[in-house]
Design a protein around this motif. Structure first.
Motif, PDB file in Angstrom:
ATOM      1  N   ALA A 207       0.832  -1.079  -0.002  1.00 56.63           N
ATOM      2  CA  ALA A 207       0.040   0.022  -0.045  1.00 56.63           C
ATOM      3  C   ALA A 207       0.847   1.251  -0.003  1.00 56.63           C
ATOM      4  N   ASP A 208       1.975   1.062   0.810  1.00 52.85           N
ATOM      5  CA  ASP A 208       2.795   2.402   0.653  1.00 52.85           C
ATOM      6  C   ASP A 208       3.850   2.440  -0.546  1.00 52.85           C
ATOM      7  N   ARG A 209       3.693   3.533  -1.303  1.00 47.44           N
ATOM      8  CA  ARG A 209       4.514   3.833  -2.508  1.00 47.44           C
ATOM      9  C   ARG A 209       5.290   5.230  -2.306  1.00 47.44           C
ATOM     10  N   PHE A 210       6.717   5.177  -2.902  1.00 44.71           N
ATOM     11  CA  PHE A 210       7.388   6.171  -2.851  1.00 44.71           C
ATOM     12  C   PHE A 210       7.960   6.902  -3.914  1.00 44.71           C
ATOM     13  N   LYS A 211       7.290   6.042  -4.994  1.00 45.35           N
ATOM     14  CA  LYS A 211       7.587   6.345  -6.422  1.00 45.35           C
ATOM     15  C   LYS A 211       7.940   7.915  -6.885  1.00 45.35           C
ATOM     16  N   ASP A 212       7.247   8.986  -6.272  1.00 45.46           N
ATOM     17  CA  ASP A 212       7.716  10.228  -6.490  1.00 45.46           C
ATOM     18  C   ASP A 212       8.908  10.971  -5.796  1.00 45.46           C
ATOM     19  N   ASP A 213       9.466  10.097  -4.809  1.00 42.32           N
ATOM     20  CA  ASP A 213      10.319  10.477  -4.008  1.00 42.32           C
ATOM     21  C   ASP A 213      11.766  10.773  -4.944  1.00 42.32           C
ATOM     22  N   PRO A 214      12.153  12.144  -4.516  1.00 41.81           N
ATOM     23  CA  PRO A 214      13.417  12.269  -5.498  1.00 41.81           C
ATOM     24  C   PRO A 214      14.731  11.348  -5.029  1.00 41.81           C
ATOM     25  N   HIS A 215      14.673  10.886  -3.900  1.00 43.51           N
ATOM     26  CA  HIS A 215      15.774  10.092  -3.278  1.00 43.51           C
ATOM     27  C   HIS A 215      15.500   8.315  -3.549  1.00 43.51           C
ATOM     28  N   LEU A 216      14.484   8.021  -4.138  1.00 43.11           N
ATOM     29  CA  LEU A 216      14.265   6.428  -4.373  1.00 43.11           C
ATOM     30  C   LEU A 216      15.076   5.969  -5.348  1.00 43.11           C
ATOM     31  N   TRP A 217      15.713   5.135  -4.954  1.00 42.40           N
ATOM     32  CA  TRP A 217      16.708   4.313  -5.764  1.00 42.40           C
ATOM     33  C   TRP A 217      16.278   3.026  -6.388  1.00 42.40           C
ATOM     34  N   GLN A 218      15.787   2.294  -5.497  1.00 43.48           N
ATOM     35  CA  GLN A 218      15.536   0.849  -5.781  1.00 43.48           C
ATOM     36  C   GLN A 218      14.080   0.272  -4.950  1.00 43.48           C
ATOM     37  N   VAL A 219      13.468  -0.578  -5.583  1.00 42.95           N
ATOM     38  CA  VAL A 219      12.405  -1.120  -4.631  1.00 42.95           C
ATOM     39  C   VAL A 219      12.511  -2.757  -4.880  1.00 42.95           C
ATOM     40  N   ARG A 220      12.493  -3.512  -3.879  1.00 44.27           N
ATOM     41  CA  ARG A 220      12.741  -4.828  -3.839  1.00 44.27           C
ATOM     42  C   ARG A 220      11.598  -5.350  -3.175  1.00 44.27           C
ATOM     43  N   SER A 221      10.882  -6.629  -3.813  1.00 45.69           N
ATOM     44  CA  SER A 221       9.641  -7.010  -3.175  1.00 45.69           C
ATOM     45  C   SER A 221       9.938  -8.627  -3.009  1.00 45.69           C
ATOM     46  N   TYR A 222       9.517  -9.037  -1.798  1.00 47.76           N
ATOM     47  CA  TYR A 222       9.450 -10.449  -1.509  1.00 47.76           C
ATOM     48  C   TYR A 222       8.412 -10.775  -0.888  1.00 47.76           C
ATOM     49  N   GLY A 223       7.517 -11.464  -1.839  1.00 50.25           N
ATOM     50  CA  GLY A 223       6.038 -11.998  -1.206  1.00 50.25           C
ATOM     51  C   GLY A 223       5.395 -10.274  -0.877  1.00 50.25           C
ATOM     52  N   LYS A 224       4.757 -10.448   0.367  1.00 51.26           N
ATOM     53  CA  LYS A 224       4.034  -9.130   0.548  1.00 51.26           C
ATOM     54  C   LYS A 224       5.037  -8.139   1.548  1.00 51.26           C
ATOM     55  N   VAL A 225       6.369  -8.469   1.460  1.00 50.35           N
ATOM     56  CA  VAL A 225       7.182  -7.448   1.957  1.00 50.35           C
ATOM     57  C   VAL A 225       7.926  -6.766   0.693  1.00 50.35           C
ATOM     58  N   ASN A 226       8.036  -5.298   1.221  1.00 52.93           N
ATOM     59  CA  ASN A 226       8.538  -4.358   0.091  1.00 52.93           C
ATOM     60  C   ASN A 226       9.769  -3.793   0.896  1.00 52.93           C
ATOM     61  N   PHE A 227      10.934  -3.595   0.193  1.00 52.05           N
ATOM     62  CA  PHE A 227      11.747  -2.689   0.637  1.00 52.05           C
ATOM     63  C   PHE A 227      12.176  -1.575  -0.428  1.00 52.05           C
ATOM     64  N   SER A 228      12.074  -0.199   0.098  1.00 53.72           N
ATOM     65  CA  SER A 228      12.411   0.949  -0.936  1.00 53.72           C
ATOM     66  C   SER A 228      13.900   1.458  -0.309  1.00 53.72           C
ATOM     67  N   LEU A 229      14.593   1.339  -1.327  1.00 51.80           N
ATOM     68  CA  LEU A 229      15.941   1.855  -0.993  1.00 51.80           C
ATOM     69  C   LEU A 229      16.208   3.218  -1.577  1.00 51.80           C
ATOM     70  N   PHE A 230      16.599   4.072  -0.535  1.00 46.53           N
ATOM     71  CA  PHE A 230      16.914   5.473  -0.999  1.00 46.53           C
ATOM     72  C   PHE A 230      18.178   5.954  -0.838  1.00 46.53           C
ATOM     73  N   LYS A 231      18.655   6.735  -1.675  1.00 43.72           N
ATOM     74  CA  LYS A 231      19.998   7.257  -1.875  1.00 43.72           C
ATOM     75  C   LYS A 231      20.230   8.629  -1.813  1.00 43.72           C
ATOM     76  N   ASN A 232      21.218   9.447  -1.431  1.00 41.42           N
ATOM     77  CA  ASN A 232      21.004  11.029  -1.411  1.00 41.42           C
ATOM     78  C   ASN A 232      21.569  11.290  -2.971  1.00 41.42           C
ATOM     79  N   ILE A 233      20.666  10.942  -3.848  1.00 36.35           N
ATOM     80  CA  ILE A 233      20.789  11.031  -5.152  1.00 36.35           C
ATOM     81  C   ILE A 233      21.456  12.626  -5.664  1.00 36.35           C
ATOM     82  N   LYS A 234      20.865  13.638  -4.906  1.00 36.56           N
ATOM     83  CA  LYS A 234      21.340  14.861  -5.368  1.00 36.56           C
ATOM     84  C   LYS A 234      22.825  14.999  -5.333  1.00 36.56           C
TER      85      LYS A 234
END
Length: 183
Positions: A154-181
């Motif tokens: 249910a949680d999505r971070f697709k518009d976050d400027p720091h979002l780097w990758q999303v990994r999904s494992y079943g019902k568990v999601n990991f959003s990875l962020f970096k200081n892209i700037k």
């Protein structure tokens, strides 16, 4: 529950009956750490584990040789369990556990980390504010530092400027962020 890899591999920790935390599954944890092996020198990282629950992520980073791991958990019984497990595993020199609200800890924090892991309760509405709070307060050390948020579909971070990758494992999601700037 068990530690998946490292010097504590196979060590079990069993929260007492009535524990209310939703721990990261061994499958999701092992998959995430397999990905992190490609990006991190575990022995050089300072880690902040927010919403620590059972402490599973804290023990996993410590087992893999993290320089330091700070565990933050608000629930008194959970935090006391984490402290006890840290003592049982003999990793007091690496791990420190604090009883605090994660958002308050982030607002007051004056330290920088190489990895910040946040596994907030899935129903917590404020989970979407975590990346902004962490990047505004400059809590990640450099451009290679990571923020990892474990969350439901249910949680999505697709518009976050720091979002780097999303990994999904079943019902568990990991959003990875970096200081892209900074890159």
């Amino acid at each position: 529950m068990r530690v998946v890899s490292g010097k504590l591999k196979g060590r079990r920790f069993d929260p007492p009956e009535g524990f209310k935390a939703r721990p990261t599954t061994d499958y999701a944890k092992e998959s995430l750490f397999n990905v992190l092996n490609n990006f991190l020198d575990f022995e050089a990282v300072d880690v902040l584990d927010l919403f620590s629950g059972t402490g599973s992520i804290t023990y996993e980073f410590a087992s893999r040789g993290a320089h330091s791991v700070t565990s933050v958990e608000l629930n008194f019984k959970h935090q006391r369990f984490i402290e006890q497990t840290i003592r049982n595993f003999g990793i007091e020199d690496i791990c420190k556990s604090y009883r605090s609200d994660a958002f308050r800890y982030l607002k007051d924090c004056r330290r920088q980390y190489d990895v910040i892991f946040a596994d907030a309760p899935f129903e917590l509405q404020e989970v979407g504010t975590l990346p902004n709070l962490i990047f505004q307060n400059e809590l990640l050390r450099d451009a290679d530092s990571l923020l990892i948020v474990e969350h439901s579909e249910a949680d999505r971070f697709k518009d976050d400027p720091h979002l780097w990758q999303v990994r999904s494992y079943g019902k568990v999601n990991f959003s990875l962020f970096k200081n892209i700037k900074q890159e």
